[in-house]
Write a protein that holds these residues in place. Structure first.
Motif, mmCIF file in Angstrom:
data_model
loop_
_atom_site.group_PDB
_atom_site.id
_atom_site.type_symbol
_atom_site.label_atom_id
_atom_site.label_comp_id
_atom_site.label_asym_id
_atom_site.label_seq_id
_atom_site.Cartn_x
_atom_site.Cartn_y
_atom_site.Cartn_z
ATOM 1 N N LYS A 1 -9.116 4.371 -4.033
ATOM 2 C CA LYS A 1 -8.407 4.350 -5.313
ATOM 3 C C LYS A 1 -7.139 5.175 -5.184
ATOM 4 C CE LYS A 1 -12.539 3.663 -8.024
ATOM 5 N NZ LYS A 1 -13.497 4.264 -8.934
ATOM 6 N N ARG A 2 -6.163 4.890 -6.018
ATOM 7 C CA ARG A 2 -4.855 5.552 -5.923
ATOM 8 C C ARG A 2 -4.955 7.064 -6.086
ATOM 9 N NH1 ARG A 2 -0.055 2.570 -8.895
ATOM 10 N NH2 ARG A 2 1.136 3.782 -7.386
ATOM 11 N N ALA A 3 -5.763 7.548 -7.016
ATOM 12 C CA ALA A 3 -5.885 9.002 -7.217
ATOM 13 C C ALA A 3 -6.476 9.668 -5.979
ATOM 14 C CB ALA A 3 -6.745 9.305 -8.446
ATOM 15 N N ASP A 4 -7.438 9.001 -5.344
ATOM 16 C CA ASP A 4 -8.019 9.529 -4.111
ATOM 17 C C ASP A 4 -7.000 9.485 -2.982
ATOM 18 O OD1 ASP A 4 -10.483 9.949 -5.415
ATOM 19 O OD2 ASP A 4 -11.100 7.886 -5.010
ATOM 20 N N GLY A 5 -6.202 8.419 -2.943
ATOM 21 C CA GLY A 5 -5.133 8.322 -1.955
ATOM 22 C C GLY A 5 -4.110 9.435 -2.104
ATOM 23 N N ALA B 1 -8.142 1.181 17.349
ATOM 24 C CA ALA B 1 -9.328 0.518 17.894
ATOM 25 C C ALA B 1 -9.015 -0.973 17.980
ATOM 26 C CB ALA B 1 -10.547 0.764 17.009
ATOM 27 N N GLN B 2 -9.375 -1.598 19.075
ATOM 28 C CA GLN B 2 -9.134 -3.034 19.274
ATOM 29 C C GLN B 2 -7.663 -3.386 19.024
ATOM 30 O OE1 GLN B 2 -11.981 -5.498 17.162
ATOM 31 N NE2 GLN B 2 -13.545 -3.914 17.324
ATOM 32 N N ASP B 3 -6.762 -2.506 19.459
ATOM 33 C CA ASP B 3 -5.312 -2.689 19.286
ATOM 34 C C ASP B 3 -4.881 -2.727 17.813
ATOM 35 O OD1 ASP B 3 -4.830 -2.751 22.063
ATOM 36 O OD2 ASP B 3 -5.353 -4.881 22.130
ATOM 37 N N VAL B 4 -5.669 -2.115 16.944
ATOM 38 C CA VAL B 4 -5.359 -2.060 15.517
ATOM 39 C C VAL B 4 -5.252 -0.593 15.106
ATOM 40 C CG1 VAL B 4 -6.222 -2.589 13.193
ATOM 41 C CG2 VAL B 4 -6.574 -4.222 15.041
ATOM 42 N N ALA B 5 -4.177 -0.247 14.397
ATOM 43 C CA ALA B 5 -4.037 1.117 13.876
ATOM 44 C C ALA B 5 -5.015 1.291 12.720
ATOM 45 C CB ALA B 5 -2.615 1.361 13.399
ATOM 46 N N ILE B 6 -5.738 2.414 12.731
ATOM 47 C CA ILE B 6 -6.716 2.708 11.687
ATOM 48 C C ILE B 6 -6.153 3.824 10.823
ATOM 49 C CG2 ILE B 6 -9.090 3.413 11.183
ATOM 50 C CD1 ILE B 6 -8.991 0.872 12.869
ATOM 51 N N GLY B 7 -6.205 3.635 9.512
ATOM 52 C CA GLY B 7 -5.708 4.660 8.612
ATOM 53 C C GLY B 7 -6.211 4.477 7.200
ATOM 54 N N PHE B 8 -6.065 5.533 6.435
ATOM 55 C CA PHE B 8 -6.443 5.525 5.020
ATOM 56 C C PHE B 8 -5.233 5.076 4.207
ATOM 57 C CE2 PHE B 8 -8.839 9.142 6.918
ATOM 58 C CZ PHE B 8 -10.109 8.620 6.796
ATOM 59 N N ILE C 1 0.838 -1.201 0.000
ATOM 60 C CA ILE C 1 0.000 0.000 0.000
ATOM 61 C C ILE C 1 0.870 1.247 0.000
ATOM 62 C CG2 ILE C 1 -2.020 -1.066 1.052
ATOM 63 C CD1 ILE C 1 -1.075 -0.020 3.769
ATOM 64 N N GLU C 2 0.244 2.367 -0.349
ATOM 65 C CA GLU C 2 0.957 3.649 -0.366
ATOM 66 C C GLU C 2 0.088 4.731 0.255
ATOM 67 O OE1 GLU C 2 1.715 4.636 -4.467
ATOM 68 O OE2 GLU C 2 -0.400 4.868 -4.920
ATOM 69 N N HIS C 3 0.752 5.825 0.596
ATOM 70 C CA HIS C 3 0.085 7.004 1.144
ATOM 71 C C HIS C 3 -0.798 6.663 2.340
ATOM 72 C CE1 HIS C 3 0.802 8.983 -2.975
ATOM 73 N NE2 HIS C 3 1.861 9.053 -2.209
ATOM 74 N N VAL C 4 -0.189 6.043 3.320
ATOM 75 C CA VAL C 4 -0.895 5.633 4.539
ATOM 76 C C VAL C 4 -0.997 6.836 5.471
ATOM 77 C CG1 VAL C 4 -0.907 4.048 6.485
ATOM 78 C CG2 VAL C 4 0.043 3.319 4.284
ATOM 79 N N VAL C 5 -2.219 7.146 5.879
ATOM 80 C CA VAL C 5 -2.489 8.260 6.793
ATOM 81 C C VAL C 5 -3.223 7.674 7.999
ATOM 82 C CG1 VAL C 5 -3.697 10.454 7.064
ATOM 83 C CG2 VAL C 5 -2.611 9.908 4.877
ATOM 84 N N ARG C 6 -2.508 7.528 9.129
ATOM 85 C CA ARG C 6 -3.091 6.916 10.325
ATOM 86 C C ARG C 6 -3.664 7.987 11.242
ATOM 87 N NH1 ARG C 6 1.799 5.124 9.515
ATOM 88 N NH2 ARG C 6 2.077 3.079 8.576
ATOM 89 N N PHE C 7 -4.816 7.664 11.863
ATOM 90 C CA PHE C 7 -5.475 8.661 12.708
ATOM 91 C C PHE C 7 -6.125 8.087 13.962
ATOM 92 C CE2 PHE C 7 -8.582 7.135 9.682
ATOM 93 C CZ PHE C 7 -9.728 6.961 10.446
ATOM 94 N N ALA C 8 -6.216 6.788 14.113
ATOM 95 C CA ALA C 8 -6.906 6.222 15.285
ATOM 96 C C ALA C 8 -6.389 4.822 15.576
ATOM 97 C CB ALA C 8 -8.415 6.166 15.032
#
Length: 180
Positions: free
Chosen positions: A159-163, A129-136, A120-127
Protein backbone atom coordinates in the motif's frame (compact mmCIF):
# COMPACT_ATOMS: atom_id res chain seq x y z
CA UNK A 1 -8.13 22.21 4.92
CA UNK A 2 -5.27 19.98 6.10
CA UNK A 3 -5.21 21.86 9.40
CA UNK A 4 -8.91 21.22 9.99
CA UNK A 5 -8.48 17.54 9.17
CA UNK A 6 -5.51 17.24 11.54
CA UNK A 7 -7.45 18.99 14.31
CA UNK A 8 -10.45 16.70 13.79
CA UNK A 9 -8.27 13.56 13.89
CA UNK A 10 -6.52 14.81 17.04
CA UNK A 11 -9.88 15.50 18.71
CA UNK A 12 -11.24 12.04 17.84
CA UNK A 13 -8.05 10.38 19.14
CA UNK A 14 -8.22 12.37 22.38
CA UNK A 15 -11.88 11.47 22.93
CA UNK A 16 -11.20 7.79 22.18
CA UNK A 17 -8.35 7.80 24.69
CA UNK A 18 -10.54 9.45 27.33
CA UNK A 19 -13.32 6.96 26.70
CA UNK A 20 -11.01 3.96 26.99
CA UNK A 21 -9.43 5.33 30.16
CA UNK A 22 -12.83 5.79 31.82
CA UNK A 23 -14.54 2.45 31.12
CA UNK A 24 -16.39 1.25 34.23
CA UNK A 25 -14.74 -1.77 35.89
CA UNK A 26 -17.78 -3.99 35.28
CA UNK A 27 -17.54 -3.37 31.50
CA UNK A 28 -13.81 -3.90 31.08
CA UNK A 29 -12.77 -7.09 29.31
CA UNK A 30 -11.33 -9.50 31.80
CA UNK A 31 -8.16 -11.32 30.75
CA UNK A 32 -8.79 -14.94 29.90
CA UNK A 33 -6.69 -17.66 31.35
CA UNK A 34 -5.95 -20.78 29.31
CA UNK A 35 -8.54 -22.70 31.35
CA UNK A 36 -11.30 -20.22 30.47
CA UNK A 37 -10.28 -19.37 26.92
CA UNK A 38 -12.88 -20.18 24.33
CA UNK A 39 -11.88 -23.21 22.26
CA UNK A 40 -10.87 -22.55 18.71
CA UNK A 41 -11.40 -24.89 15.80
CA UNK A 42 -8.92 -25.31 12.97
CA UNK A 43 -10.04 -25.72 9.34
CA UNK A 44 -9.49 -29.48 9.69
CA UNK A 45 -12.06 -29.57 12.50
CA UNK A 46 -9.65 -30.27 15.36
CA UNK A 47 -8.61 -27.86 18.08
CA UNK A 48 -6.42 -25.05 16.82
CA UNK A 49 -2.96 -24.94 18.35
CA UNK A 50 -1.91 -21.57 19.75
CA UNK A 51 0.55 -19.83 17.48
CA UNK A 52 3.21 -17.25 18.12
CA UNK A 53 2.37 -13.61 17.49
CA UNK A 54 2.00 -13.42 13.69
CA UNK A 55 3.24 -9.83 13.74
CA UNK A 56 6.44 -10.65 15.67
CA UNK A 57 9.71 -10.21 13.80
CA UNK A 58 10.86 -13.61 12.51
CA UNK A 59 13.45 -15.08 14.87
CA UNK A 60 15.80 -16.12 12.08
CA UNK A 61 16.03 -12.65 10.54
CA UNK A 62 19.30 -11.41 11.98
CA UNK A 63 19.97 -8.49 14.28
CA UNK A 64 20.14 -4.72 14.16
CA UNK A 65 18.32 -2.28 11.94
CA UNK A 66 16.90 -4.04 8.90
CA UNK A 67 13.99 -4.65 6.58
CA UNK A 68 12.69 -8.21 6.93
CA UNK A 69 10.75 -9.77 4.06
CA UNK A 70 9.08 -13.12 4.86
CA UNK A 71 8.24 -14.89 1.61
CA UNK A 72 5.72 -17.38 3.03
CA UNK A 73 4.00 -14.80 5.22
CA UNK A 74 3.88 -12.17 2.45
CA UNK A 75 4.86 -9.61 5.08
CA UNK A 76 7.53 -6.97 5.66
CA UNK A 77 8.83 -5.64 8.98
CA UNK A 78 10.83 -2.45 9.49
CA UNK A 79 13.09 -3.27 12.44
CA UNK A 80 15.01 -0.69 14.49
CA UNK A 81 18.57 -1.06 15.85
CA UNK A 82 17.23 -2.65 19.06
CA UNK A 83 15.47 -5.40 17.09
CA UNK A 84 11.95 -4.02 17.62
CA UNK A 85 9.52 -3.77 14.71
CA UNK A 86 8.51 -0.17 14.13
CA UNK A 87 6.06 -1.17 11.40
CA UNK A 88 4.84 -4.32 9.69
CA UNK A 89 2.54 -4.73 6.73
CA UNK A 90 1.35 -7.27 4.15
CA UNK A 91 2.77 -7.27 0.64
CA UNK A 92 1.92 -8.84 -2.70
CA UNK A 93 4.97 -10.77 -3.89
CA UNK A 94 6.26 -10.71 -7.43
CA UNK A 95 6.45 -13.76 -9.68
CA UNK A 96 10.22 -14.02 -9.11
CA UNK A 97 11.35 -14.37 -5.47
CA UNK A 98 14.78 -13.56 -4.12
CA UNK A 99 16.60 -16.41 -2.38
CA UNK A 100 16.51 -16.23 1.42
CA UNK A 101 19.54 -14.32 2.67
CA UNK A 102 20.87 -10.89 3.55
CA UNK A 103 21.01 -8.13 0.96
CA UNK A 104 21.68 -4.40 0.84
CA UNK A 105 19.54 -1.75 -0.86
CA UNK A 106 21.31 -1.13 -4.19
CA UNK A 107 19.15 1.52 -5.83
CA UNK A 108 16.02 3.59 -5.39
CA UNK A 109 13.67 5.38 -7.78
CA UNK A 110 11.02 7.90 -6.84
CA UNK A 111 8.62 7.10 -9.68
CA UNK A 112 8.88 4.69 -12.64
CA UNK A 113 6.77 2.29 -14.66
CA UNK A 114 6.93 -1.25 -13.29
CA UNK A 115 7.79 -4.31 -15.38
CA UNK A 116 4.04 -5.05 -15.36
CA UNK A 117 3.28 -1.66 -16.95
CA UNK A 118 1.85 -0.10 -13.76
CA UNK A 119 3.05 3.36 -12.65
CA UNK A 120 4.83 2.83 -9.30
CA UNK A 121 6.57 4.97 -6.70
CA UNK A 122 9.16 4.62 -3.96
CA UNK A 123 11.00 1.73 -5.58
CA UNK A 124 13.64 0.19 -3.29
CA UNK A 125 15.72 -2.45 -5.11
CA UNK A 126 17.81 -4.97 -3.19
CA UNK A 127 18.33 -8.18 -5.21
CA UNK A 128 18.41 -9.83 -8.62
CA UNK A 129 17.02 -13.27 -9.41
CA UNK A 130 16.51 -14.93 -12.80
CA UNK A 131 17.84 -11.73 -14.44
CA UNK A 132 15.02 -9.73 -12.80
CA UNK A 133 15.59 -6.83 -10.40
CA UNK A 134 13.74 -7.42 -7.13
CA UNK A 135 12.44 -4.47 -5.14
CA UNK A 136 9.67 -3.04 -3.03
CA UNK A 137 7.24 -0.53 -4.52
CA UNK A 138 3.73 0.87 -4.33
CA UNK A 139 1.39 1.36 -7.25
CA UNK A 140 0.45 5.02 -7.66
CA UNK A 141 -3.19 3.97 -8.03
CA UNK A 142 -2.97 2.14 -4.67
CA UNK A 143 -3.69 -1.31 -6.14
CA UNK A 144 -2.03 -4.55 -5.01
CA UNK A 145 -3.26 -7.11 -7.57
CA UNK A 146 -1.72 -10.53 -7.94
CA UNK A 147 0.95 -10.42 -10.63
CA UNK A 148 0.45 -12.14 -13.98
CA UNK A 149 2.03 -15.59 -13.42
CA UNK A 150 3.09 -15.76 -17.08
CA UNK A 151 5.42 -12.74 -16.69
CA UNK A 152 8.70 -12.50 -14.81
CA UNK A 153 8.28 -9.54 -12.45
CA UNK A 154 10.29 -8.44 -9.44
CA UNK A 155 8.03 -5.86 -7.81
CA UNK A 156 6.98 -6.63 -4.23
CA UNK A 157 3.93 -4.38 -3.94
CA UNK A 158 2.53 -2.70 -0.87
CA UNK A 159 0.00 0.00 0.00
CA UNK A 160 1.14 3.57 -0.62
CA UNK A 161 1.42 4.48 3.08
CA UNK A 162 3.59 1.42 3.68
CA UNK A 163 5.66 2.32 0.62
CA UNK A 164 6.21 5.80 2.06
CA UNK A 165 7.41 4.33 5.36
CA UNK A 166 9.74 1.84 3.66
CA UNK A 167 11.13 4.61 1.41
CA UNK A 168 12.06 6.69 4.47
CA UNK A 169 13.57 3.66 6.26
CA UNK A 170 15.46 1.79 3.51
CA UNK A 171 18.17 4.09 2.17
CA UNK A 172 21.01 2.92 -0.11
CA UNK A 173 22.98 0.23 1.72
CA UNK A 174 20.22 -0.56 4.25
CA UNK A 175 20.07 -4.24 5.21
CA UNK A 176 17.24 -6.35 3.79
CA UNK A 177 16.84 -9.87 5.16
CA UNK A 178 14.71 -12.32 3.19
CA UNK A 179 13.41 -15.33 5.10
CA UNK A 180 11.43 -18.27 3.79
Amino acid sequence: MAGLTAAAVAAVCFLAYQASANVPADLKEKPRTPATAAPSISPSGGPKQPTADPLAVPANSGTGERVVYALADRRVWLVDAKGKATRTFPVMPSTVDPAPGTYGVTSRSGSVRGSDGVQIEHVVRFATAQDVAIGFSAAVDGSMPSPDPTKKTGGVRMKRADGDALWMFAVIGAKVVVVA
